[in-house]
Design a protein around this motif. Sequence first.
Motif, PDB file in Angstrom:
ATOM      1  N   PHE A   1       0.821  -1.208   0.000  1.00 11.14           N
ATOM      2  CA  PHE A   1       0.000   0.000   0.000  1.00 11.14           C
ATOM      3  C   PHE A   1       0.860   1.265   0.000  1.00 11.14           C
ATOM      4  O   PHE A   1       0.400   2.343   0.351  1.00 11.14           O
ATOM      5  N   GLU A   2       2.117   1.105  -0.388  1.00  7.58           N
ATOM      6  CA  GLU A   2       3.075   2.212  -0.333  1.00  7.58           C
ATOM      7  C   GLU A   2       2.637   3.402  -1.179  1.00  7.58           C
ATOM      8  O   GLU A   2       2.784   4.556  -0.768  1.00  7.58           O
TER       9      GLU A   2
ATOM     10  N   ASP B   1       7.590   7.156   2.110  1.00  5.92           N
ATOM     11  CA  ASP B   1       7.556   5.774   1.659  1.00  5.92           C
ATOM     12  C   ASP B   1       7.955   4.840   2.799  1.00  5.92           C
ATOM     13  O   ASP B   1       8.439   5.282   3.846  1.00  5.92           O
ATOM     14  N   ILE B   2       7.748   3.553   2.606  1.00  8.24           N
ATOM     15  CA  ILE B   2       7.968   2.572   3.671  1.00  8.24           C
ATOM     16  C   ILE B   2       9.441   2.499   4.076  1.00  8.24           C
ATOM     17  O   ILE B   2       9.772   2.460   5.267  1.00  8.24           O
ATOM     18  N   ASP B   3      10.344   2.491   3.096  1.00  9.37           N
ATOM     19  CA  ASP B   3      11.776   2.459   3.430  1.00  9.37           C
ATOM     20  C   ASP B   3      12.166   3.650   4.301  1.00  9.37           C
ATOM     21  O   ASP B   3      12.931   3.509   5.261  1.00  9.37           O
ATOM     22  N   PHE B   4      11.644   4.811   3.953  1.00  8.94           N
ATOM     23  CA  PHE B   4      11.991   5.997   4.736  1.00  8.94           C
ATOM     24  C   PHE B   4      11.482   5.870   6.172  1.00  8.94           C
ATOM     25  O   PHE B   4      12.200   6.210   7.129  1.00  8.94           O
ATOM     26  N   LEU B   5      10.239   5.419   6.335  1.00  6.55           N
ATOM     27  CA  LEU B   5       9.668   5.306   7.679  1.00  6.55           C
ATOM     28  C   LEU B   5      10.509   4.383   8.563  1.00  6.55           C
ATOM     29  O   LEU B   5      10.648   4.622   9.772  1.00  6.55           O
ATOM     30  N   ILE B   6      11.081   3.355   7.960  1.00  2.34           N
ATOM     31  CA  ILE B   6      11.939   2.440   8.721  1.00  2.34           C
ATOM     32  C   ILE B   6      13.322   3.052   8.943  1.00  2.34           C
ATOM     33  O   ILE B   6      13.869   3.018  10.046  1.00  2.34           O
ATOM     34  N   GLU B   7      13.883   3.658   7.899  1.00  2.00           N
ATOM     35  CA  GLU B   7      15.231   4.230   7.999  1.00  2.00           C
ATOM     36  C   GLU B   7      15.291   5.435   8.922  1.00  2.00           C
ATOM     37  O   GLU B   7      16.288   5.646   9.610  1.00  2.00           O
ATOM     38  N   VAL B   8      14.232   6.230   8.966  1.00  2.13           N
ATOM     39  CA  VAL B   8      14.277   7.406   9.840  1.00  2.13           C
ATOM     40  C   VAL B   8      14.273   6.979  11.305  1.00  2.13           C
ATOM     41  O   VAL B   8      14.942   7.591  12.148  1.00  2.13           O
ATOM     42  N   TYR B   9      13.534   5.911  11.617  1.00  3.40           N
ATOM     43  CA  TYR B   9      13.590   5.397  12.987  1.00  3.40           C
ATOM     44  C   TYR B   9      15.008   4.945  13.324  1.00  3.40           C
ATOM     45  O   TYR B   9      15.554   5.273  14.381  1.00  3.40           O
ATOM     46  N   LYS B  10      15.604   4.165  12.427  1.00  2.00           N
ATOM     47  CA  LYS B  10      16.958   3.670  12.666  1.00  2.00           C
ATOM     48  C   LYS B  10      17.952   4.814  12.813  1.00  2.00           C
ATOM     49  O   LYS B  10      18.880   4.757  13.637  1.00  2.00           O
TER      50      LYS B  10
END
Length: 573
Positions: free
Chosen positions: A140-141, A151-160
């Motif tokens: 559903f990106e 985007d989904i990658d960003f949401l994960i990478e920003v947390y990291k």
Amino acid sequence: MAKNEKLEDAIDKLIRKVSTFEPESFAGFFAYLIKRRPKDFIDIELNKFESKLKDFFYLIALNAFAENKGCEPFDFSPATISELADLVNEIRSYYHVQNFEDYTEDAAIHEMAFRNHFDNGVLSYVEQDLEKIRTVFQPFEEKISEAFGLDIDFLIEVYKATELVTKIRFDQVMKFTHTKEFNEFHAKFHSKQITFSEGIDQLPEEVSDALLSFHAKTHAYLLFSKEDLYHTLDKDKVDRFLNLFSCKPASLKSFRYYTENNPIELAPILEISENKYLHICQKQIPIAIYRRMYDFLSKDESFKDKIRKHREKELERKVAGIFRSVFNDSSSFLYENYFVVEGHEQDLLILTKGSAIIVETKASKLREPFRDMQRAIVRLKDDFENSVQYGYNQCKRVENLFAGQERFDIKDDKRKVLYTVNPARFHSMFSIVVTLERFGSLQTDLNLLLKKGKTDNYPWSVYIDDLEIFLLTLKHHRRNPQGKFLDFLRSRRQLHGHMYAIDELDVCGYYLKQPEKFKDYAQMSDTLCQFSVYEQAIFDEIYHSGSLRFKEEPMPDFHRYFSSNKPHSKAKD
């Protein structure tokens, strides 16, 4: 419902108390405790809080959103901490049964569900939360990116990235603890050879200044600016992320109750001032991302059914993958999406060395319990019926065939026979219902709500993250993990009706530590077996040693992260 005047008075008293403090020092104090998780029993006053994460979120929110804010710095004071804990505990107590004579079975079930929902934070490791974001929302990106610009990658990478920034800052702040002089001071102080002030005077100025600076502002390393994230992530996306997942200290008269939605749970970053942010709880960021994205998609009529069905399929896939990783030998056979009765698809069947493990997965939602007990019980029973009970009924359909004497076929969706079962060759069968929602005590003791035949065995019902943690631990840290798991299931089903545990990992942890005593307890049907929350410390020990590994990493690779200005190609589009 009529207002409870005692409850309202207690809330007013707490608000008056917390609103005198300046928001950064107040939130920072509790944010430090959330992040560093001091060992229990070290400080009696702090351990008066019965549910630390939820209690601290509540206090921070009451302070941040108070109408009249004070400017008094918040410093550690045993008396103040004790007073705050007493007030929070008093407020929470008004939501529970007040009179013993009113404590019926329904009242007990309601209170268990109420505590599970409101007293406990999400119990999981952050890698599991990140994986859910990726697997559930990746299809559903386009819709998410269109609505939020993320985007989904960003949401994960920003947390990291936030975790890496915090780690670097913490290492800098705590550099003084690695000096010879500090370690000598630390040893003498804790052996009571010197007082704190005497020891400070003996330290080199650089070390003493760093130590005093840390004590004055323990949360300093949890502060950050936008530029800390601009270094490696797209500027516009960072701004959008912070607008969505941060909140400002401002008047919010509508927030006052412990049981209402706490804004901090969906925006766990506090904007102290312009471009100055404080992490209240970084682990809450992926949880907030998941909740916001799921709520957004489920409210859209064109995506509501799609996201629900996809979530169910992902749960099935995840569960099958977990079991395949453990039952991966030539003596084990796994059948997914199979049929034993025409028109009734089953999720997973494992046949291994004379044992049959019947697994059903359920992604049904567990809704927030009502405060009113009668309405709450109806909702709880409906949710339990649609999840655990329904899963058990599906398992029972297969159980009945194994309990019979007639051979039966396992077929795929094209009616092709995959295997013909001779029940006489199977001496044991176990049913497992894996849920995407945690039902707490109602799941650990199925005697409370599950409907079954008097002589039928109980299934094992477990939350997906707990299943993964337990089986990963068995796989990597115990010999013969298959045998140990079957041994656990055999004893576990005997505990229902004479046990109490808030969380299944409390039970699993006890088994790992004392398997023989676990078996003995299971057979003591006339004894109430209580499993402490401290039993699952074994999983934390393994996790923090780096021996419990998941698909997602909690932080980006340090060297790759700083090897170029913008390493995350998709995140900067």
